[in-house]
Design an enzyme around this catalytic site. Structure first.
Site, PDB file in Angstrom:
ATOM      1  N   GLU A  59       8.285  -3.065 -10.280  1.00  0.00           N
ATOM      2  CA  GLU A  59       7.695  -1.603  -9.976  1.00  0.00           C
ATOM      3  C   GLU A  59       8.321  -0.665  -8.726  1.00  0.00           C
ATOM      4  O   GLU A  59       8.432   0.457  -9.313  1.00  0.00           O
ATOM      5  CB  GLU A  59       6.056  -1.768  -9.773  1.00  0.00           C
ATOM      6  CG  GLU A  59       5.443  -0.672  -9.699  1.00  0.00           C
ATOM      7  CD  GLU A  59       4.053  -0.660  -8.694  1.00  0.00           C
ATOM      8  OE1 GLU A  59       3.055   0.160  -9.355  1.00  0.00           O
ATOM      9  OE2 GLU A  59       3.731  -1.530  -7.733  1.00  0.00           O
ATOM     10  N   TRP A  81       0.989  -0.434 -15.309  1.00  0.00           N
ATOM     11  CA  TRP A  81       0.441   0.964 -15.590  1.00  0.00           C
ATOM     12  C   TRP A  81       0.282   1.342 -17.200  1.00  0.00           C
ATOM     13  O   TRP A  81      -0.045   2.410 -17.375  1.00  0.00           O
ATOM     14  CB  TRP A  81       2.042   1.680 -15.233  1.00  0.00           C
ATOM     15  CG  TRP A  81       1.793   1.913 -13.734  1.00  0.00           C
ATOM     16  CD1 TRP A  81       2.665   1.070 -12.858  1.00  0.00           C
ATOM     17  CD2 TRP A  81       1.419   3.119 -12.805  1.00  0.00           C
ATOM     18  NE1 TRP A  81       2.656   1.468 -11.557  1.00  0.00           N
ATOM     19  CE2 TRP A  81       2.020   2.769 -11.899  1.00  0.00           C
ATOM     20  CE3 TRP A  81       0.744   4.166 -13.143  1.00  0.00           C
ATOM     21  CZ2 TRP A  81       1.422   3.442 -10.526  1.00  0.00           C
ATOM     22  CZ3 TRP A  81       0.465   5.023 -11.876  1.00  0.00           C
ATOM     23  CH2 TRP A  81       0.998   4.928 -10.910  1.00  0.00           C
ATOM     24  N   TYR A 145       4.883   8.569  -8.362  1.00  0.00           N
ATOM     25  CA  TYR A 145       5.807   8.457  -7.108  1.00  0.00           C
ATOM     26  C   TYR A 145       7.471   8.567  -7.398  1.00  0.00           C
ATOM     27  O   TYR A 145       7.803   8.923  -6.520  1.00  0.00           O
ATOM     28  CB  TYR A 145       5.443   6.823  -6.885  1.00  0.00           C
ATOM     29  CG  TYR A 145       4.140   6.639  -6.724  1.00  0.00           C
ATOM     30  CD1 TYR A 145       3.485   6.720  -5.348  1.00  0.00           C
ATOM     31  CD2 TYR A 145       3.129   5.764  -7.855  1.00  0.00           C
ATOM     32  CE1 TYR A 145       2.002   6.503  -5.147  1.00  0.00           C
ATOM     33  CE2 TYR A 145       1.838   5.438  -7.387  1.00  0.00           C
ATOM     34  CZ  TYR A 145       1.318   5.962  -5.903  1.00  0.00           C
ATOM     35  OH  TYR A 145       0.149   5.711  -5.726  1.00  0.00           O
ATOM     36  N   ARG A 177      11.534  11.702  14.433  1.00  0.00           N
ATOM     37  CA  ARG A 177      10.075  11.495  14.259  1.00  0.00           C
ATOM     38  C   ARG A 177       9.700  12.149  12.883  1.00  0.00           C
ATOM     39  O   ARG A 177       8.599  12.431  12.486  1.00  0.00           O
ATOM     40  CB  ARG A 177       9.260  12.247  15.130  1.00  0.00           C
ATOM     41  CG  ARG A 177       9.347  11.484  16.432  1.00  0.00           C
ATOM     42  CD  ARG A 177       8.245  11.961  17.532  1.00  0.00           C
ATOM     43  NE  ARG A 177       8.567  13.316  18.236  1.00  0.00           N
ATOM     44  CZ  ARG A 177       9.332  13.435  19.188  1.00  0.00           C
ATOM     45  NH1 ARG A 177       9.996  12.384  19.937  1.00  0.00           N
ATOM     46  NH2 ARG A 177       9.725  14.788  19.474  1.00  0.00           N
ATOM     47  N   CYS A 197      -2.173   6.815  -4.776  1.00  0.00           N
ATOM     48  CA  CYS A 197      -2.948   6.324  -3.692  1.00  0.00           C
ATOM     49  C   CYS A 197      -2.131   6.068  -2.470  1.00  0.00           C
ATOM     50  O   CYS A 197      -2.994   6.169  -1.610  1.00  0.00           O
ATOM     51  CB  CYS A 197      -3.385   4.835  -4.371  1.00  0.00           C
ATOM     52  SG  CYS A 197      -4.509   5.226  -5.955  1.00  0.00           S
ATOM     53  N   ARG A 217      -4.664   6.564   0.688  1.00  0.00           N
ATOM     54  CA  ARG A 217      -5.950   7.331   0.648  1.00  0.00           C
ATOM     55  C   ARG A 217      -6.797   6.546  -0.083  1.00  0.00           C
ATOM     56  O   ARG A 217      -8.236   6.674   0.235  1.00  0.00           O
ATOM     57  CB  ARG A 217      -5.657   8.547  -0.266  1.00  0.00           C
ATOM     58  CG  ARG A 217      -5.408   8.423  -1.553  1.00  0.00           C
ATOM     59  CD  ARG A 217      -5.524   9.737  -2.473  1.00  0.00           C
ATOM     60  NE  ARG A 217      -5.179   9.452  -3.986  1.00  0.00           N
ATOM     61  CZ  ARG A 217      -6.136   9.046  -4.784  1.00  0.00           C
ATOM     62  NH1 ARG A 217      -7.192   8.691  -4.682  1.00  0.00           N
ATOM     63  NH2 ARG A 217      -5.639   8.501  -6.080  1.00  0.00           N
ATOM     64  N   ASP A 220      -8.072  -0.342  -3.621  1.00  0.00           N
ATOM     65  CA  ASP A 220      -8.510  -1.336  -4.431  1.00  0.00           C
ATOM     66  C   ASP A 220      -8.152  -2.729  -3.692  1.00  0.00           C
ATOM     67  O   ASP A 220      -6.989  -3.378  -3.970  1.00  0.00           O
ATOM     68  CB  ASP A 220      -8.038  -1.294  -5.911  1.00  0.00           C
ATOM     69  CG  ASP A 220      -8.608  -2.401  -6.696  1.00  0.00           C
ATOM     70  OD1 ASP A 220      -9.130  -3.409  -6.080  1.00  0.00           O
ATOM     71  OD2 ASP A 220      -8.410  -2.439  -7.920  1.00  0.00           O
ATOM     72  N   LEU A 259     -13.932  -2.232  -2.336  1.00  0.00           N
ATOM     73  CA  LEU A 259     -14.292  -3.558  -3.174  1.00  0.00           C
ATOM     74  C   LEU A 259     -15.180  -3.163  -4.335  1.00  0.00           C
ATOM     75  O   LEU A 259     -16.279  -2.795  -4.367  1.00  0.00           O
ATOM     76  CB  LEU A 259     -14.855  -4.778  -2.574  1.00  0.00           C
ATOM     77  CG  LEU A 259     -13.994  -5.537  -1.749  1.00  0.00           C
ATOM     78  CD1 LEU A 259     -15.152  -6.385  -0.841  1.00  0.00           C
ATOM     79  CD2 LEU A 259     -12.839  -6.229  -2.290  1.00  0.00           C
TER      80      LEU A 259
END
Length: 315
Positions: A59, A81, A145, A177, A197, A217, A220, A259
């Site tokens: 992945e 996926w 992504y 930074r 996520c 954000r 699971d 959860l």
């Protein structure tokens, strides 16, 4: 690593608020949690259940390729996926099979339906593998992504390769930074199969060591978080190797940590297991560029774990 994760899971199990969610499953949830993992102490992969490291590798390499089509994953026997691509397919006018509405919830409650669903999804995956035109149309997940990491679309039409840019900056200005990669692009979110996520990560260099902090954000805890920790630890190793640094910490900062209510028995079982020592990550050919590395170039040494624990995925 396992202790930090188990403490996290126990905290949410005991302190979490019961909430509804997008999938209709329900969760116990807290908002705002952070874990820190010293990568010098070992590779942070769970030992209280078996985590399939091969899936994590394929992945992450898929993301680093800038790929957004599940065909690459299926070619590497990676099915994590599948559900999101399948959901897009069954909502299209080309799908003429049995009614698959809310297949994720229905498959958990109805064995007969689950058998039909698994048959339909298996046929879908086979079509992705053998039919290039079908794969191009229904294997795509939108600008998720890989697209954002490697092909962010700028306001003036330019393409920004965030991974290459952050590597270049690490080599020339490691105290910057601005060593940030974002997957959350508001323009593209509506057309993604699943909005990111793990939304943003930042690198930091001190004493010749590279650390990475991820802001996630939505997390699971039972199914996703073990993958997320191992994936970003692996990414930190690969980036550190690319720029000639040692690894430092992986810091995992989470927004909505939850959860699922149909994972509570599984997490309880895991909490009663004793952790093993952490394994070590080994790159077989450290001279290879991060963009040339293959799955077989990455291995875990001395990974010992308890057996895996199955749980339904919420789509």
């Amino acid at each position: 690593m396992t202790k930090q994760y188990l403490d996290f899971a126990r905290h949410v199990l005991e302190q979490g608020a019961v909430k509804d969610d997008r999938t209709g499953t329900g969760t116990k949830s807290v908002f705002g949690y952070q874990m820190r993992f010293d990568l010098q102490e070992g590779f942070p992969i769970l030992t209280t259940k078996r985590v399939p490291f091969g899936l994590i590798k394929s992945e992450l390499l898929w993301f680093l390729r800038g790929d957004t089509n599940i065909r690459f994953l299926l070619q590497h026997n990676n099915h994590i996926w599948d559900e999101w691509a399948f959901e897009r397919y069954i909502k299209s006018s080309d799908y003429t099979g049995p009614d698959m509405t809310n297949f994720g919830i229905r498959a958990q409650k109805d064995e007969d339906f689950n058998r039909i669903y698994q048959e339909q999804k298996l046929q879908f995956c086979e079509n992705i593998l053998v039919d290039e035109e079908f794969a191009e149309k229904y294997g795509e997940l939108g600008n998720i992504y890989g697209s954002q990491w490697r092909h962010w679309q700028g306001a003036n039409g330019e393409v920004i390769d965030q991974i290459k840019d952050v590597i270049a900056t690490l080599k020339t200005n490691p105290d910057s930074r601005r060593l940030v990669v974002s997957a959350w692009n508001p323009v593209d979110v509506p057309t993604m199969a699943l909005p990111p996520c793990h939304t943003l990560f930042q690198f930091y260099v001190v004493d010749g060591k590279l650390s990475c902090q991820l802001y996630q954000r939505s997390a699971d805890i039972f199914l996703g978080v073990p993958f997320n920790i191992a994936s970003y630890a692996l990414l930190t190793h690969l980036i550190a190797n690319e720029v000639g640094l040692e690894v430092g910490e992986f810091i995992h900062t989470i927004g909505d940590a939850h959860l699922y209510l149909n994972h509570l028995e599984q997490i309880e079982r895991q909490l009663n297991r004793e952790p093993y020592e952490l394994p070590q990550l080994h790159l077989k050919d450290p001279e290879k560029s991060i963009f040339e590395v293959e799955s077989e170039d990455i291995e875990l040494l001395h990974y010992q774990s308890h057996p895996g624990i199955k749980a339904p995925i919420a789509v």
